[in-house]
Scaffold this motif. Structure first.
Motif, mmCIF file in Angstrom:
data_model
loop_
_atom_site.group_PDB
_atom_site.id
_atom_site.type_symbol
_atom_site.label_atom_id
_atom_site.label_comp_id
_atom_site.label_asym_id
_atom_site.label_seq_id
_atom_site.Cartn_x
_atom_site.Cartn_y
_atom_site.Cartn_z
ATOM 1 N N MET A 149 46.117 47.950 29.275
ATOM 2 C CA MET A 149 45.071 47.973 30.266
ATOM 3 C C MET A 149 44.974 46.637 31.011
ATOM 4 S SD MET A 149 43.915 51.047 30.133
ATOM 5 C CE MET A 149 42.493 50.953 31.166
ATOM 6 N N PHE A 150 45.656 45.625 30.470
ATOM 7 C CA PHE A 150 45.660 44.318 31.119
ATOM 8 C C PHE A 150 46.287 44.401 32.506
ATOM 9 C CE2 PHE A 150 47.970 40.286 31.814
ATOM 10 C CZ PHE A 150 46.873 39.457 31.953
ATOM 11 N N LEU A 151 47.383 45.118 32.622
ATOM 12 C CA LEU A 151 48.055 45.257 33.914
ATOM 13 C C LEU A 151 47.198 46.054 34.893
ATOM 14 C CD1 LEU A 151 51.637 46.023 32.584
ATOM 15 C CD2 LEU A 151 50.753 43.852 33.430
ATOM 16 N N TYR A 152 46.527 47.080 34.402
ATOM 17 C CA TYR A 152 45.624 47.885 35.219
ATOM 18 C C TYR A 152 44.512 47.013 35.794
ATOM 19 C CZ TYR A 152 42.626 51.912 36.297
ATOM 20 O OH TYR A 152 41.848 52.843 36.923
ATOM 21 N N MET A 153 43.979 46.113 34.964
ATOM 22 C CA MET A 153 42.913 45.222 35.401
ATOM 23 C C MET A 153 43.425 44.228 36.452
ATOM 24 S SD MET A 153 40.914 42.286 33.290
ATOM 25 C CE MET A 153 42.429 41.373 33.224
ATOM 26 N N LEU A 154 44.641 43.724 36.286
ATOM 27 C CA LEU A 154 45.189 42.779 37.262
ATOM 28 C C LEU A 154 45.337 43.414 38.646
ATOM 29 C CD1 LEU A 154 47.877 40.821 35.248
ATOM 30 C CD2 LEU A 154 45.699 39.996 36.083
ATOM 31 N N ILE A 155 45.788 44.645 38.685
ATOM 32 C CA ILE A 155 45.924 45.354 39.966
ATOM 33 C C ILE A 155 44.539 45.559 40.587
ATOM 34 C CG2 ILE A 155 46.692 47.473 41.081
ATOM 35 C CD1 ILE A 155 48.666 47.774 38.714
ATOM 36 N N PHE A 156 43.593 45.947 39.769
ATOM 37 C CA PHE A 156 42.221 46.165 40.229
ATOM 38 C C PHE A 156 41.636 44.884 40.823
ATOM 39 C CE2 PHE A 156 37.640 46.468 39.427
ATOM 40 C CZ PHE A 156 37.357 47.688 40.012
ATOM 41 N N MET A 157 41.847 43.759 40.137
ATOM 42 C CA MET A 157 41.333 42.482 40.629
ATOM 43 C C MET A 157 42.030 42.056 41.914
ATOM 44 S SD MET A 157 40.717 40.467 37.010
ATOM 45 C CE MET A 157 41.557 39.067 37.618
ATOM 46 N N ALA A 158 43.333 42.298 42.031
ATOM 47 C CA ALA A 158 44.052 41.951 43.258
ATOM 48 C C ALA A 158 43.537 42.775 44.432
ATOM 49 C CB ALA A 158 45.548 42.169 43.068
ATOM 50 N N TYR A 159 43.283 44.049 44.199
ATOM 51 C CA TYR A 159 42.794 44.916 45.270
ATOM 52 C C TYR A 159 41.427 44.467 45.776
ATOM 53 C CZ TYR A 159 40.909 48.977 47.642
ATOM 54 O OH TYR A 159 40.322 49.803 48.566
ATOM 55 N N TYR A 160 40.482 44.289 44.870
ATOM 56 C CA TYR A 160 39.127 43.966 45.307
ATOM 57 C C TYR A 160 38.982 42.530 45.783
ATOM 58 C CZ TYR A 160 37.378 48.508 44.205
ATOM 59 O OH TYR A 160 37.168 49.851 44.218
ATOM 60 N N SER A 161 39.792 41.628 45.282
ATOM 61 C CA SER A 161 39.728 40.267 45.819
ATOM 62 C C SER A 161 40.352 40.182 47.208
ATOM 63 C CB SER A 161 40.407 39.283 44.863
ATOM 64 O OG SER A 161 41.771 39.577 44.741
ATOM 65 N N SER A 162 41.304 41.063 47.512
ATOM 66 C CA SER A 162 41.901 41.040 48.854
ATOM 67 C C SER A 162 40.954 41.599 49.906
ATOM 68 C CB SER A 162 43.202 41.834 48.864
ATOM 69 O OG SER A 162 42.946 43.216 48.756
#
Length: 120
Positions: free
Chosen positions: A1-14
């Protein structure tokens, strides 16, 4: 789930940045993602003792995690650059989340059952 969270953070921070500055964020996210996630994994895989350490398939699990890391890197690039993300891409992202969860569960089980690997 760590990778899932990284993608989520990249999306919303962009989404906090204007569209014309998202490419810079994408490059920064990819550099940090590669440094934090992929470099240690590739280091462990490149060691000569890694394949001969114990009988558990931990090296195969690491290979699967590296493959999922590359897929997550691609998702973070696409989600950062595309403004209206299509629903089909979101569906693939959720399937990736399930795969990431399954892989994390396998990692936990393999690590807990690898008592023979503690001593060299």
């Amino acid at each position: 789930m760590f990778l899932y969270m990284l993608i989520f953070m990249a999306y919303y921070s962009s989404r906090w940045l204007p569209r014309n500055q998202r490419l810079k964020l994408c490059q920064l996210v990819n550099a940090v993602f590669t440094a934090i996630v992929l470099v240690p994994q590739l280091y462990v895989m490149g060691r000569t003792e890694s394949s001969r350490y114990c009988r558990q398939p931990l090296l195969n699990n690491l290979t699967a995690f590296i493959a999922l890391s590359f897929i997550a890197l691609g998702f973070s690039v696409v989600f950062t650059l595309i403004d209206p993300v299509p629903q089909s891409l979101w569906a693939f992202y959720y399937v990736f989340g399930l795969l990431s969860f399954g892989q994390g569960l396998c990692t936990a089980i393999l690590t807990l059952t690898a008592t023979a690997c503690v001593s060299k």
